[in-house]
Design an enzyme around this catalytic site. Structure first.
Site, short mmCIF file in Angstrom:
data_model
loop_
_atom_site.label_atom_id
_atom_site.label_comp_id
_atom_site.label_asym_id
_atom_site.label_seq_id
_atom_site.Cartn_x
_atom_site.Cartn_y
_atom_site.Cartn_z
N CYS A 104 0.81 -1.22 0.00
CA CYS A 104 0.00 0.00 0.00
C CYS A 104 0.85 1.27 0.00
O CYS A 104 0.50 2.25 -0.66
CB CYS A 104 -0.96 0.00 1.18
SG CYS A 104 -0.17 -0.11 2.81
N HIS A 139 -3.07 0.56 7.21
CA HIS A 139 -3.26 0.66 5.77
C HIS A 139 -3.25 2.13 5.38
O HIS A 139 -3.54 3.01 6.20
CB HIS A 139 -4.59 0.00 5.38
CG HIS A 139 -4.88 0.00 3.91
ND1 HIS A 139 -3.94 -0.34 2.97
CD2 HIS A 139 -6.02 0.31 3.23
CE1 HIS A 139 -4.48 -0.26 1.77
NE2 HIS A 139 -5.73 0.14 1.89
N SER A 156 -4.29 -3.04 -1.96
CA SER A 156 -4.47 -3.85 -0.78
C SER A 156 -4.75 -5.28 -1.22
O SER A 156 -4.87 -5.57 -2.41
CB SER A 156 -5.63 -3.32 0.07
OG SER A 156 -5.90 -4.18 1.16
#
Length: 323
Positions: A104, A139, A156
């Site tokens: 990410c 994330h 992702s």
């Protein structure tokens, strides 16, 4: 210890000792074979076409997906975020040259590199912290804004957690969509952090603000209101941030701390200071009791016992010390 779910089983003790040598020989044979075709490289999207901005953002996302997600556990690129903007763009460019799998963070770098020339597109780092079965996951994506519409690009393991079309009316709506997406994959969203827009004009040593505000997700209306307000004012805040960074650099100081982070830091320092003062007070009281006990032990057998310490001098003494 059993192997984790989805991982390959560990080799048995009876595996041949020369397994590594065989693997190296196989790799050398593949590298030496000149007849093998070169792996295909994804074609960079053309950002100079007269296509709508939503189509350009979708093209950036399609390119990132072609790089594929990195499941190897090894980072092929520099994933440090707290570097000058110029270094971030260099890493993004290096990813496009090598075309190796990414995660990410690298996806955000690539998106920043590919959209650097789209001055009408606002790009804001958007980070998440979620939990499932007691395990915390982090994330990050790149939120984008154009003509009052928000969306995002990134990468992702699950598509629900990165790409969002450029259709949301506010940053708060984008946040609520991500919250629903996390719930669909059985994650509980705990906290979100939003930075300031990435600059399109890069100056030497310019630092990115990755987390200007941080919001817990327990009170959803409060978090949504804060994010909506930040989405409206982040461009103005970015100009102010850059001026403060410039002043700090001229004075030879560190980059400024975002207001919310500064408040948390001051609160933490105040709490730590109170704990230190309380600890020192307890140590002082304990030392006084120990000295009194030692004086009583050293007194002659026919002497009167030393009087107990005066309680009036320490009215706030904890009960466990007064016993």
């Amino acid at each position: 210890m059993p192997a984790a779910s989805g991982d390959d089983d560990e080799p048995s003790k009876d595996a041949p000792k020369d397994a590594d040598a065989e693997l190296e020989a196989a790799i050398a044979a593949i590298r030496g074979n000149k007849d093998l075709p070169r792996p295909p490289y994804p074609t960079l999207p053309n950002m100079n076409t007269p296509a709508p901005m939503s189509a350009k953002v979708a093209a950036v996302q399609a390119y990132i997906e072609k790089l594929s997600y990195n499941f190897t556990g090894v980072n092929y690129f520099d994933v440090r975020k707290h570097r000058p903007m110029s270094r971030i763009l260099e890493t993004g460019r290096e990813v496009t040259r090598q075309a190796l799998p990414i995660k990410c963070v690298e996806a955000v770098f690539v998106a920043a590199y590919l959209t650097q020339g789209l001055r009408e597109l606002e790009r804001v780092p958007f980070s998440f912290r979620s939990q499932i079965d007691g395990v915390t996951y982090k994330h990050i994506v790149l939120a984008v804004k154009h003509s009052s519409k928000w969306g995002s690009v990134g990468l992702s393991r699950r598509r629900e957690l990165y790409y969002k079309d450029l259709v949301y009316d506010s940053l708060a709506e984008l946040f609520l969509e991500y919250k629903r997406s996390y719930e669909r994959v059985f994650h509980t969203l705990r906290r979100v952090k939003v930075g300031l827009p990435l600059p399109h004009e890069v100056h030497a040593g310019e630092i990115i603000c990755w987390a200007y505000i941080s919001q817990k997700c327990l009170d959803v209306p409060v978090a949504a209101a804060a994010l909506a307000d930040h989405g409206r004012n982040c461009h103005r805040l970015s100009d102010q941030w850059r001026l403060e960074c410039k002043k700090a650099k001229e004075l030879g100081q560190k980059p400024p701390i975002p207001p919310q982070a500064k408040k948390r830091q001051e609160a933490k320092q105040a709490k730590t200071g109170r704990e230190v003062v309380e600890e020192e007070r307890l140590e002082t009281d304990s030392s006084e009791d120990e000295r009194a006990a030692m004086d009583a032990a050293d007194a002659p057998a026919d002497a009167e016992p030393a009087p107990p310490p005066q309680q009036a001098d320490a009215p706030n003494r904890p009960s466990f010390l007064a016993v």
